[in-house]
Design an enzyme around this catalytic site. Structure first.
Site, PDB file in Angstrom:
ATOM      1  CG  HIS A 144     -62.210 -75.586  10.084  1.00  0.00           C
ATOM      2  ND1 HIS A 144     -62.216 -75.102  11.373  1.00  0.00           N
ATOM      3  CD2 HIS A 144     -63.325 -76.351   9.970  1.00  0.00           C
ATOM      4  CE1 HIS A 144     -63.272 -75.560  12.011  1.00  0.00           C
ATOM      5  NE2 HIS A 144     -63.970 -76.314  11.183  1.00  0.00           N
ATOM      6  CG  ASN A 195     -63.844 -75.586  16.899  1.00  0.00           C
ATOM      7  OD1 ASN A 195     -64.641 -74.655  16.966  1.00  0.00           O
ATOM      8  ND2 ASN A 195     -63.928 -76.511  15.964  1.00  0.00           N
TER       9      ASN A 195
HETATM   10  N1  LIG Z   1     -71.422 -78.915  10.423  1.00  0.00           N
HETATM   11  C1  LIG Z   1     -70.554 -78.006  10.862  1.00  0.00           C
HETATM   12  O1  LIG Z   1     -70.893 -77.127  11.671  1.00  0.00           O
HETATM   13  C2  LIG Z   1     -69.138 -78.024  10.350  1.00  0.00           C
HETATM   14  C3  LIG Z   1     -68.368 -76.845  10.458  1.00  0.00           C
HETATM   15  C4  LIG Z   1     -67.075 -76.842   9.939  1.00  0.00           C
HETATM   16  C5  LIG Z   1     -66.552 -77.992   9.379  1.00  0.00           C
HETATM   17  N2  LIG Z   1     -67.305 -79.133   9.303  1.00  0.00           N
HETATM   18  C6  LIG Z   1     -66.718 -80.326   8.669  1.00  0.00           C
HETATM   19  O2  LIG Z   1     -67.234 -80.426   7.354  1.00  0.00           O
HETATM   20  C7  LIG Z   1     -67.349 -81.816   6.994  1.00  0.00           C
HETATM   21  C8  LIG Z   1     -68.777 -82.105   6.569  1.00  0.00           C
HETATM   22  O3  LIG Z   1     -69.622 -81.796   7.642  1.00  0.00           O
HETATM   23  P1  LIG Z   1     -71.187 -81.567   7.376  1.00  0.00           P
HETATM   24  O4  LIG Z   1     -71.727 -81.007   8.645  1.00  0.00           O
HETATM   25  O5  LIG Z   1     -71.390 -80.846   6.108  1.00  0.00           O
HETATM   26  O6  LIG Z   1     -71.674 -83.081   7.216  1.00  0.00           O
HETATM   27  P2  LIG Z   1     -73.030 -83.615   6.534  1.00  0.00           P
HETATM   28  O7  LIG Z   1     -73.287 -84.930   7.163  1.00  0.00           O
HETATM   29  O8  LIG Z   1     -74.082 -82.581   6.552  1.00  0.00           O
HETATM   30  O9  LIG Z   1     -72.605 -83.831   4.995  1.00  0.00           O
HETATM   31  C9  LIG Z   1     -71.682 -84.794   4.590  1.00  0.00           C
HETATM   32  C10 LIG Z   1     -72.064 -85.272   3.210  1.00  0.00           C
HETATM   33  O10 LIG Z   1     -71.048 -86.142   2.714  1.00  0.00           O
HETATM   34  C11 LIG Z   1     -71.695 -87.033   1.837  1.00  0.00           C
HETATM   35  N3  LIG Z   1     -70.818 -88.157   1.527  1.00  0.00           N
HETATM   36  C12 LIG Z   1     -70.528 -89.214   2.282  1.00  0.00           C
HETATM   37  N4  LIG Z   1     -69.691 -90.042   1.612  1.00  0.00           N
HETATM   38  C13 LIG Z   1     -69.462 -89.464   0.406  1.00  0.00           C
HETATM   39  C14 LIG Z   1     -68.691 -89.829  -0.736  1.00  0.00           C
HETATM   40  N5  LIG Z   1     -67.997 -90.950  -0.755  1.00  0.00           N
HETATM   41  N6  LIG Z   1     -68.683 -88.995  -1.794  1.00  0.00           N
HETATM   42  C15 LIG Z   1     -69.400 -87.868  -1.793  1.00  0.00           C
HETATM   43  N7  LIG Z   1     -70.152 -87.463  -0.725  1.00  0.00           N
HETATM   44  C16 LIG Z   1     -70.178 -88.263   0.343  1.00  0.00           C
HETATM   45  C17 LIG Z   1     -72.960 -87.421   2.580  1.00  0.00           C
HETATM   46  O11 LIG Z   1     -73.921 -87.991   1.707  1.00  0.00           O
HETATM   47  C18 LIG Z   1     -73.373 -86.076   3.171  1.00  0.00           C
HETATM   48  O12 LIG Z   1     -74.306 -85.402   2.340  1.00  0.00           O
HETATM   49  C19 LIG Z   1     -66.895 -82.629   8.196  1.00  0.00           C
HETATM   50  O13 LIG Z   1     -65.550 -82.999   8.017  1.00  0.00           O
HETATM   51  C20 LIG Z   1     -67.014 -81.630   9.358  1.00  0.00           C
HETATM   52  O14 LIG Z   1     -66.061 -81.860  10.379  1.00  0.00           O
HETATM   53  C21 LIG Z   1     -68.596 -79.175   9.760  1.00  0.00           C
END
Ligand SMILES: NC(=O)c1ccc[n+]([C@@H]2O[C@H](COP(=O)([O-])OP(=O)(O)OC[C@H]3O[C@@H](n4cnc5c(N)ncnc54)[C@H](O)[C@@H]3O)[C@@H](O)[C@H]2O)c1
Length: 290
Positions: A144, A195
């Protein structure tokens, strides 16, 4: 397998987290492939890479040669199969939806080499819920990263009961190669470490406010001037969004049944009034004249 066998990394998802994790890996010497189903997001990720690297050169953080080498090491593709076919380590960063992640891990299991470790960057979905979609559960874990991944040092490496020591050791070592500070969670727990800690601080701050013990300004001051936090709970909630505090609390309650996660009355009130923080001009504080 050991950390020296990790040469190629594939990142699934080029959104908020994925594009920065990919770039981080490329800067630190790994041949990296970043994939997303959305071509626009991929283009944005590539454009970010092209603007970020020269910026690092200007700031003296990378030499021109290092920046060029990092750029040469990273490729963007809409084909997940092409991205992972010779990867040693895969980091999944797609939307926070369990069924989607299970499908992706089942596909990764078929597409990636048998030795590859499959890590999920999920903030809340523990790898126990995903690992059984693969035939290599001992190689599936949560790694993470925090947002923004290029900046934040902490990485939580979560070792569920199915995860081998080898997988954990390689993952911790990889984080160190990426100049991160990994912490090892010996058990899977909802919210992981940070968290959970922030959840507890937020609950206490809200309780103190709602009991009329102190104003939100003074509670924020206590955190900033007493604990050295960059900002207090109320300022932070305004920045990240009170809607997010509400939604995450409801989700965590649905998931665990633990009433401590339920949003407190004042958060529910702000949410119902559409006062989400800076993005709506008003949250705990008023930003409308700024
Ligand atoms: N945003 C944050 O602050 C944060 C921090 C730590 C962890 N996370 C985790 O990271 C992960 C992503 O979060 P994010 O904020 O980057 O989301 P985001 O929505 O910005 O990006 C997710 C991406 O996944 C892509 N996607 C969807 N289906 C797909 C597939 N089948 N193959 C390839 N790509 C695909 C989407 O097109 C999108 O660009 C989540 O699990 C979230 O819990 C997020």
């Amino acid at each position: 397998m050991n950390i020296d066998d990790v040469k190629k990394i594939a990142v699934i998802g080029a959104g908020n987290m994925g594009h920065q994790i990919s770039l981080l890996c490329a800067i630190h010497g790994y041949t990296t492939t970043c994939t997303d189903i959305n071509e626009n997001i991929l283009k944005k990720a590539e454009a970010f890479t092209d603007s970020y690297l020269p910026g690092r050169v200007q700031k003296g953080r990378l030499t021109e040669e290092q920046a060029r080498a990092a750029r040469d090491r990273i490729t963007f593709t809409a084909s997940m199969e092409a991205a992972v076919k010779d990867a040693d380590y895969v980091i999944e960063a797609v939307l926070e939806v369990l069924d989607l992640k299970r499908k992706i891990f089942a596909d990764l299991d078929k597409m990636a080499p048998p030795h590859a470790i499959l890590a999920s960057n999920s903030s809340a979905i523990i790898s126990s819920k995903i690992a059984d979609a693969t035939k290599r559960p001992e190689k599936v874990l949560n790694v993470h990263f925090f947002n923004p991944a290029l900046v934040m040092k902490l990485v939580e490496v979560v070792q569920g009961p199915h995860v081998s020591d080898e997988t954990r050791e390689i993952s911790m070592a990889l984080c160190e190669k990426l100049e991160k500070v990994p912490v090892h969670l010996k058990k899977e727990v909802d919210g992981f470490l940070l968290n959970r800690i922030f959840g507890a601080i937020t609950r206490e701050a809200l309780w103190l406010l709602e009991m009329g013990v102190a104003s939100m300004e003074d509670i924020d001051k206590a955190q900033v001037y007493g604990a050295g936090h960059p900002m207090g709970t109320f300022r932070l909630m305004d920045l990240t969004g009170i809607d997010l505090t509400y939604i995450m609390g409801m989700e965590a309650f649905r998931e665990t049944g633990d009433v401590r996660h339920l949003p407190s009355p004042s958060v529910v009130e702000k949410y119902c009034n559409g006062e989400y923080g800076q993005k709506t001009g008003k949250g705990w504080y008023d930003y409308r004249d700024k």
